[in-house]
Every structure is written in C-alpha cells, then in structure tokens.
Design a protein around this motif. Structure first.
Motif, PDB file in Angstrom:
ATOM      1  N   HIS A 115      -8.609  27.104   7.271  1.00 36.67           N
ATOM      2  CA  HIS A 115      -7.321  26.665   6.721  1.00 36.67           C
ATOM      3  C   HIS A 115      -7.453  26.551   5.211  1.00 36.67           C
ATOM      4  CE1 HIS A 115      -5.731  25.733  10.696  1.00 36.67           C
ATOM      5  NE2 HIS A 115      -6.913  25.198  10.959  1.00 36.67           N
ATOM      6  N   GLU A 116      -6.351  26.779   4.528  1.00 37.33           N
ATOM      7  CA  GLU A 116      -6.328  26.597   3.081  1.00 37.33           C
ATOM      8  C   GLU A 116      -5.862  25.185   2.809  1.00 37.33           C
ATOM      9  OE1 GLU A 116      -6.144  26.692  -1.025  1.00 37.33           O
ATOM     10  OE2 GLU A 116      -4.506  26.005   0.232  1.00 37.33           O
ATOM     11  N   THR A 117      -6.648  24.406   2.050  1.00 37.73           N
ATOM     12  CA  THR A 117      -6.342  22.986   1.836  1.00 37.73           C
ATOM     13  C   THR A 117      -6.314  22.593   0.361  1.00 37.73           C
ATOM     14  OG1 THR A 117      -8.677  22.374   2.014  1.00 37.73           O
ATOM     15  CG2 THR A 117      -7.387  22.354   4.061  1.00 37.73           C
ATOM     16  N   GLY A 118      -6.305  23.581  -0.526  1.00 37.35           N
ATOM     17  CA  GLY A 118      -6.333  23.275  -1.952  1.00 37.35           C
ATOM     18  C   GLY A 118      -5.013  22.742  -2.473  1.00 37.35           C
ATOM     19  N   ASN A 119      -5.050  22.175  -3.660  1.00 41.61           N
ATOM     20  CA  ASN A 119      -3.844  21.711  -4.342  1.00 41.61           C
ATOM     21  C   ASN A 119      -3.401  22.778  -5.328  1.00 41.61           C
ATOM     22  OD1 ASN A 119      -3.770  19.120  -3.120  1.00 41.61           O
ATOM     23  ND2 ASN A 119      -5.425  18.479  -4.473  1.00 41.61           N
ATOM     24  N   PRO A 120      -2.140  23.209  -5.235  1.00 44.03           N
ATOM     25  CA  PRO A 120      -1.665  24.212  -6.186  1.00 44.03           C
ATOM     26  C   PRO A 120      -1.912  23.758  -7.622  1.00 44.03           C
ATOM     27  CG  PRO A 120      -0.043  23.859  -4.457  1.00 44.03           C
ATOM     28  CD  PRO A 120      -1.111  22.809  -4.285  1.00 44.03           C
ATOM     29  N   GLY A 121      -2.401  24.691  -8.429  1.00 44.19           N
ATOM     30  CA  GLY A 121      -2.704  24.377  -9.815  1.00 44.19           C
ATOM     31  C   GLY A 121      -4.162  24.029 -10.064  1.00 44.19           C
ATOM     32  N   THR A 122      -4.902  23.750  -8.978  1.00 43.50           N
ATOM     33  CA  THR A 122      -6.317  23.391  -9.148  1.00 43.50           C
ATOM     34  C   THR A 122      -7.253  24.353  -8.423  1.00 43.50           C
ATOM     35  OG1 THR A 122      -6.301  21.888  -7.250  1.00 43.50           O
ATOM     36  CG2 THR A 122      -5.757  20.945  -9.408  1.00 43.50           C
ATOM     37  N   GLY A 123      -6.745  25.451  -7.927  1.00 42.00           N
ATOM     38  CA  GLY A 123      -7.577  26.443  -7.252  1.00 42.00           C
ATOM     39  C   GLY A 123      -7.364  26.460  -5.754  1.00 42.00           C
ATOM     40  N   ALA A 124      -7.778  27.556  -5.153  1.00 43.10           N
ATOM     41  CA  ALA A 124      -7.711  27.683  -3.692  1.00 43.10           C
ATOM     42  C   ALA A 124      -8.924  26.983  -3.095  1.00 43.10           C
ATOM     43  CB  ALA A 124      -7.694  29.145  -3.289  1.00 43.10           C
ATOM     44  N   ARG A 125      -8.740  26.457  -1.879  1.00 45.97           N
ATOM     45  CA  ARG A 125      -9.833  25.763  -1.179  1.00 45.97           C
ATOM     46  C   ARG A 125      -9.688  26.063   0.310  1.00 45.97           C
ATOM     47  NH1 ARG A 125     -11.274  20.875   1.384  1.00 45.97           N
ATOM     48  NH2 ARG A 125     -13.233  20.003   0.612  1.00 45.97           N
ATOM     49  N   PHE A 126     -10.618  26.818   0.832  1.00 49.84           N
ATOM     50  CA  PHE A 126     -10.586  27.176   2.250  1.00 49.84           C
ATOM     51  C   PHE A 126     -11.624  26.357   2.993  1.00 49.84           C
ATOM     52  CE2 PHE A 126      -8.632  30.747   0.195  1.00 49.84           C
ATOM     53  CZ  PHE A 126      -7.634  31.131   1.075  1.00 49.84           C
ATOM     54  N   GLU A 127     -11.165  25.621   4.002  1.00 49.73           N
ATOM     55  CA  GLU A 127     -12.062  24.846   4.858  1.00 49.73           C
ATOM     56  C   GLU A 127     -12.322  25.642   6.121  1.00 49.73           C
ATOM     57  OE1 GLU A 127     -10.835  20.867   5.741  1.00 49.73           O
ATOM     58  OE2 GLU A 127     -10.860  20.270   3.624  1.00 49.73           O
ATOM     59  N   ILE A 128     -13.586  25.940   6.347  1.00 50.19           N
ATOM     60  CA  ILE A 128     -14.026  26.639   7.554  1.00 50.19           C
ATOM     61  C   ILE A 128     -14.707  25.595   8.421  1.00 50.19           C
ATOM     62  CG2 ILE A 128     -15.509  28.472   8.438  1.00 50.19           C
ATOM     63  CD1 ILE A 128     -15.163  29.813   5.615  1.00 50.19           C
ATOM     64  N   ARG A 129     -14.062  25.243   9.522  1.00 48.39           N
ATOM     65  CA  ARG A 129     -14.567  24.165  10.383  1.00 48.39           C
ATOM     66  C   ARG A 129     -15.374  24.752  11.534  1.00 48.39           C
ATOM     67  NH1 ARG A 129     -12.399  19.088   9.579  1.00 48.39           N
ATOM     68  NH2 ARG A 129     -10.875  19.057   7.878  1.00 48.39           N
ATOM     69  N   VAL A 130     -16.625  24.325  11.598  1.00 42.81           N
ATOM     70  CA  VAL A 130     -17.554  24.816  12.607  1.00 42.81           C
ATOM     71  C   VAL A 130     -17.846  23.665  13.570  1.00 42.81           C
ATOM     72  CG1 VAL A 130     -19.785  25.932  12.993  1.00 42.81           C
ATOM     73  CG2 VAL A 130     -18.577  26.277  10.809  1.00 42.81           C
ATOM     74  N   PRO A 131     -17.558  23.856  14.854  1.00 36.88           N
ATOM     75  CA  PRO A 131     -17.785  22.756  15.802  1.00 36.88           C
ATOM     76  C   PRO A 131     -19.274  22.489  16.014  1.00 36.88           C
ATOM     77  CG  PRO A 131     -17.100  24.745  16.972  1.00 36.88           C
ATOM     78  CD  PRO A 131     -17.016  25.049  15.507  1.00 36.88           C
ATOM     79  N   LYS A 132     -19.578  21.275  16.453  1.00 38.53           N
ATOM     80  CA  LYS A 132     -20.967  20.931  16.775  1.00 38.53           C
ATOM     81  C   LYS A 132     -21.509  21.972  17.756  1.00 38.53           C
ATOM     82  CE  LYS A 132     -21.154  16.034  15.853  1.00 38.53           C
ATOM     83  NZ  LYS A 132     -22.121  16.108  14.784  1.00 38.53           N
ATOM     84  N   GLY A 133     -22.748  22.339  17.564  1.00 40.39           N
ATOM     85  CA  GLY A 133     -23.367  23.367  18.398  1.00 40.39           C
ATOM     86  C   GLY A 133     -23.166  24.770  17.832  1.00 40.39           C
ATOM     87  N   GLY A 134     -22.268  24.912  16.869  1.00 42.63           N
ATOM     88  CA  GLY A 134     -22.007  26.211  16.260  1.00 42.63           C
ATOM     89  C   GLY A 134     -22.718  26.392  14.940  1.00 42.63           C
ATOM     90  N   TYR A 135     -23.550  25.415  14.578  1.00 44.67           N
ATOM     91  CA  TYR A 135     -24.330  25.517  13.343  1.00 44.67           C
ATOM     92  C   TYR A 135     -25.642  24.802  13.530  1.00 44.67           C
ATOM     93  CZ  TYR A 135     -22.923  20.690  12.404  1.00 44.67           C
ATOM     94  OH  TYR A 135     -22.727  19.338  12.502  1.00 44.67           O
ATOM     95  N   ARG A 136     -26.578  25.168  12.697  1.00 40.55           N
ATOM     96  CA  ARG A 136     -27.891  24.519  12.708  1.00 40.55           C
ATOM     97  C   ARG A 136     -28.518  24.722  11.335  1.00 40.55           C
ATOM     98  NH1 ARG A 136     -31.047  28.821  16.680  1.00 40.55           N
ATOM     99  NH2 ARG A 136     -31.226  30.493  15.126  1.00 40.55           N
ATOM    100  N   PHE A 137     -29.557  23.948  11.079  1.00 42.65           N
ATOM    101  CA  PHE A 137     -30.284  24.057   9.820  1.00 42.65           C
ATOM    102  C   PHE A 137     -31.711  24.502  10.125  1.00 42.65           C
ATOM    103  CE2 PHE A 137     -26.854  21.103   9.029  1.00 42.65           C
ATOM    104  CZ  PHE A 137     -26.331  21.616   7.863  1.00 42.65           C
ATOM    105  N   VAL A 138     -32.170  25.464   9.356  1.00 44.16           N
ATOM    106  CA  VAL A 138     -33.544  25.946   9.518  1.00 44.16           C
ATOM    107  C   VAL A 138     -34.256  25.796   8.177  1.00 44.16           C
ATOM    108  CG1 VAL A 138     -32.988  27.556  11.370  1.00 44.16           C
ATOM    109  CG2 VAL A 138     -32.858  28.336   9.018  1.00 44.16           C
ATOM    110  N   ARG A 139     -35.530  25.694   8.254  1.00 44.76           N
ATOM    111  CA  ARG A 139     -36.313  25.577   7.018  1.00 44.76           C
ATOM    112  C   ARG A 139     -36.277  26.896   6.272  1.00 44.76           C
ATOM    113  NH1 ARG A 139     -41.812  22.296   8.239  1.00 44.76           N
ATOM    114  NH2 ARG A 139     -40.797  20.268   8.404  1.00 44.76           N
ATOM    115  N   THR A 140     -36.161  26.801   4.967  1.00 41.14           N
ATOM    116  CA  THR A 140     -36.246  27.987   4.141  1.00 41.14           C
ATOM    117  C   THR A 140     -37.574  27.994   3.428  1.00 41.14           C
ATOM    118  OG1 THR A 140     -35.126  26.848   2.324  1.00 41.14           O
ATOM    119  CG2 THR A 140     -33.740  28.163   3.806  1.00 41.14           C
ATOM    120  N   ARG A 141     -38.085  29.186   3.185  1.00 43.20           N
ATOM    121  CA  ARG A 141     -39.395  29.291   2.543  1.00 43.20           C
ATOM    122  C   ARG A 141     -39.280  29.182   1.061  1.00 43.20           C
ATOM    123  NH1 ARG A 141     -42.060  34.343   5.646  1.00 43.20           N
ATOM    124  NH2 ARG A 141     -40.808  34.084   7.467  1.00 43.20           N
TER     125      ARG A 141
END
Length: 183
Positions: A157-183
């Motif tokens: 969804h686009e949630t930005g305020n006109p005049g201050t830039g576009a802001r797209f929120e991409i909502r990922v449900p629990k279980g649809g993301y994870r964090f892995v160690r980076t080298r």
C-alpha cells in the motif's frame, strides 16, 4: 493525392501510439503468464532489490538500504517489484534524488518500507495506482507488483504524505520472513 505533411505526421503519431499500446500489452501478458510458474522460495531481500534496480540509471540518487540479513518467502519475480517501485521514482518523481528501503517488525509481522523524497502521491489516487488500467497503462507495473507479492500473502500500500515523497509499505506476515547471518 498526398495528404499534407501535418496530416501525415498526425497519422504517424497515432500509429506509433497504437504500436506502443500493443507492445505494452504483449509485455504485460508475458510477465503475467510467468507469474507463479516457479514456486515461491526464500530470497535475500537485499540481493533482490539490487538485481531489480540494476537495470536503472540511479547515478543521481542517494540510496539507503537497511535490510541486511532479511529473507522473504516470495515469488521469484520479487526483483520485478523493486524494479517497478524504483522505475516509478525515476519516471514520475522528477524532483526526487533519494530512495530508501528499510524495515520494522511488529506484532503482525514485518513492514518493509520503500520510499523516496519526491512530490509524493495525491491522497485520492493511492489505491488507483494499483489498478491495471490506471492512467494510460501507468498502473500495469504496480498492478503486477501487487499480484506478485500476493502469491505469498504479502500486501503493498502507498502510505506517504503528498509533498513529502512516496512511501510504500510492504507487509509480510509472520512466517513469511526470516533473518540470516551475513558474512
């Protein structure tokens, strides 16, 4: 008899517009038919973003990318989502010179935020920009982006305020993301 040069130029202009429309339709059909062909999988969000923007000239843009170690369970066309969001900044937010991709975690899941510092999107069209036929084909990219994400339950969804830039929120449900160690 030959029509005057002005009339011929007008005919040529209309023909070129028709060819462009046909080309856009074929491109859209090709992308749409490929959606969902390969099963979703875990993707490094940072890499998908970099692959997506690699096809664009962003030499005049500052970039803030704070998503290290984030993986998303998404359709393999995830990089097309990032390409579309960034391409729209380049094409339509002429005053913008900065893009960012960050995230926050909440009780519902993860919110990935893509934003720019351009003029923003007027309140009255925030949902229309995701429609397939919005304003002379401009919405096809965002329509596909939403469809690609929805395959694995991700929303945008686009949630930005006109005049201050576009802001797209991409909502990922629990279980649809994870964090892995980076080298």
């Amino acid at each position: 008899q030959q029509p005057p040069d002005e009339v011929r130029r007008e005919y040529l202009k209309k023909e070129m517009e028709i060819v462009g429309t046909i080309s856009d339709s074929l491109k859209f059909a090709g992308q749409y038919q490929n959606m969902g062909l390969s099963p979703p999988g875990w993707q490094n969000a940072h890499h998908a973003f970099l692959y997506g923007i690699s096809h664009l000239n962003l030499s005049g843009f500052r970039r803030t990318i704070s998503i290290d170690g984030l993986e998303l369970f998404a359709d393999p066309m995830l990089e097309n989502v990032f390409f579309t969001l960034t391409e729209n900044v380049v094409m339509y937010a002429k005053a913008a010179d900065e893009i960012s991709l960050t995230f926050s975690e909440g009780p519902e899941g993860l919110i990935l935020v893509f934003s720019d510092n351009g003029p923003g999107i007027p309140s009255g069209i925030k949902e229309k920009i995701f429609e397939r036929h919005y304003e002379n084909k401009r919405g096809i990219g965002l329509f596909l982006a939403r469809e690609i994400l929805s395959i694995t339950g991700i929303t945008i969804h686009e949630t930005g305020n006109p005049g201050t830039g576009a802001r797209f929120e991409i909502r990922v449900p629990k279980g649809g993301y994870r964090f892995v160690r980076t080298r």
